[in-house]
Design an enzyme around this catalytic site. Structure first.
Site, mmCIF file in Angstrom:
data_model
loop_
_atom_site.group_PDB
_atom_site.id
_atom_site.type_symbol
_atom_site.label_atom_id
_atom_site.label_comp_id
_atom_site.label_asym_id
_atom_site.label_seq_id
_atom_site.Cartn_x
_atom_site.Cartn_y
_atom_site.Cartn_z
ATOM 1 N N ASP A 67 45.678 47.612 62.100
ATOM 2 C CA ASP A 67 46.862 47.413 62.496
ATOM 3 C C ASP A 67 48.097 47.718 61.452
ATOM 4 O OD1 ASP A 67 47.114 45.390 61.093
ATOM 5 O OD2 ASP A 67 47.056 43.661 62.348
ATOM 6 N N ASN A 136 46.471 31.395 65.794
ATOM 7 C CA ASN A 136 46.250 31.413 66.942
ATOM 8 C C ASN A 136 45.366 32.326 67.658
ATOM 9 O OD1 ASN A 136 46.846 33.787 67.004
ATOM 10 N ND2 ASN A 136 49.189 34.136 68.077
ATOM 11 N N HIS A 138 44.286 35.379 66.358
ATOM 12 C CA HIS A 138 43.902 36.481 66.919
ATOM 13 C C HIS A 138 43.493 37.491 65.539
ATOM 14 C CE1 HIS A 138 48.520 37.444 64.581
ATOM 15 N NE2 HIS A 138 47.008 37.780 63.536
ATOM 16 N N GLU A 143 46.028 39.420 70.313
ATOM 17 C CA GLU A 143 46.590 37.993 70.403
ATOM 18 C C GLU A 143 45.860 37.809 71.369
ATOM 19 O OE1 GLU A 143 48.912 36.824 68.411
ATOM 20 O OE2 GLU A 143 50.728 38.066 68.236
#
Ligand code: GLP
Length: 265
Positions: A67, A136, A138, A143
């Site tokens: 990413d 979270n 990810h 996400e």
């Protein structure tokens, strides 16, 4: 899904580095999937040390990063391209023209994302993909609520993620709210997946990843569908798992099996 629980972050880095070393020895022109974040830095330092002592070469390897922030130039100090250069590529014998990071400021993002997917396929696919995990759940910048079949695309970051990553940006500095990330579908096509997590702040995400249902609410849970995914964590990140003893038992048995197989080679 293989779960390896080790004493501390140093052991996690060494175990992960062993997987990459083995991969590169078996196939010097491997295609590596690489990640950013604080967690993989110790693994990269281990790989750099092995490269410097001539135990490991990246000369024929290629790499694709997971990413990048959307809207930062490549040479921006917070860009993931810059992160990879200073934490790994500048210190090993990889040919930098064989390293790719998703395009963070392409004129036509959709075309650039499609091209990135094609580049991975044309390179023969990713042999081993390194992952961290967000608090979270990810992976990359996929996400919660990301499609489990997603491909490389622009993705809006959650507030939790921008808050977590704000430590890298100076007060008042532009911090992107968008990213360009390979998808969960892209990640799942890697031949092998290695996820690292250390520290108590990752315990909840690891619980959801390993023992929760497969759900877009925890993108890392999609790894349960992969036939060769290994989750390497320290004791602190393992605290919320229900079956710790069983995972340790499996790993002890796997180690014996590995030794037996090595003896046959
Ligand atoms: C970022 C990256 C992820 C990484 C995550 C966790 O959001 N895009 O790929 O896994 O941070 O980072 P850290 O290892 O610093 O906790």
């Amino acid at each position: 899904m293989k779960v390896v629980i080790l004493n501390d972050a140093a052991a996690v880095a060494a175990y992960g580095a062993d997987i990459f070393s083995k991969q590169l020895k078996q196939k010097p022109n491997s295609v590596l999937g690489l990640a950013t974040g604080s967690t993989p830095i110790a693994l990269y330092q281990e790989l750099i040390a092995r490269n410097k002592s001539n135990k490991l070469s990246f000369a024929q390897a290629r790499s694709f990063n997971l990413d990048e922030y959307w809207g930062l130039a490549e040479d921006h100090p917070q860009s993931y391209r810059h992160f990879m250069n200073i934490n790994l590529f500048d210190h090993i014998d990889i040919d930098k023209t064989n390293t790719q990071v998703p395009p963070g400021n392409a004129k036509d993002p959709r075309a650039a994302c499609e091209q990135y997917e094609r580049d991975i396929i044309n390179a023969g696919g990713i042999d081993v993909q390194l992952l961290g995990i967000g608090r979270n759940g990810h992976i990359g910048f996929n996400e919660p609520s990301s499609s489990l079949a997603s491909r490389t695309r622009i993705k809006t970051l959650t507030k939790e993620t921008t808050d977590d990553n704000s430590r890298f940006f100076a007060a008042g500095e532009f911090q992107p709210q968008l990213s360009v990330t390979t998808g969960i579908g892209t990640i799942l096509e890697s031949k092998k997946i290695v996820l690292l997590a250390t520290g108590a702040s990752k315990a909840e995400a690891i619980k959801a990843c390993v023992e929760g249902p497969i759900t877009a609410s925890c993108p890392a849970s999609a790894l349960q569908m992969h036939q060769d995914a290994v989750i390497i964590i320290d004791e602190a990140a393992a605290t919320q798992l229900s079956d710790i003893d069983f995972y340790k038992h499996i790993e002890a048995e796997n180690q014996k099996l590995e030794k037996m197989l090595e003896a046959l080679e």
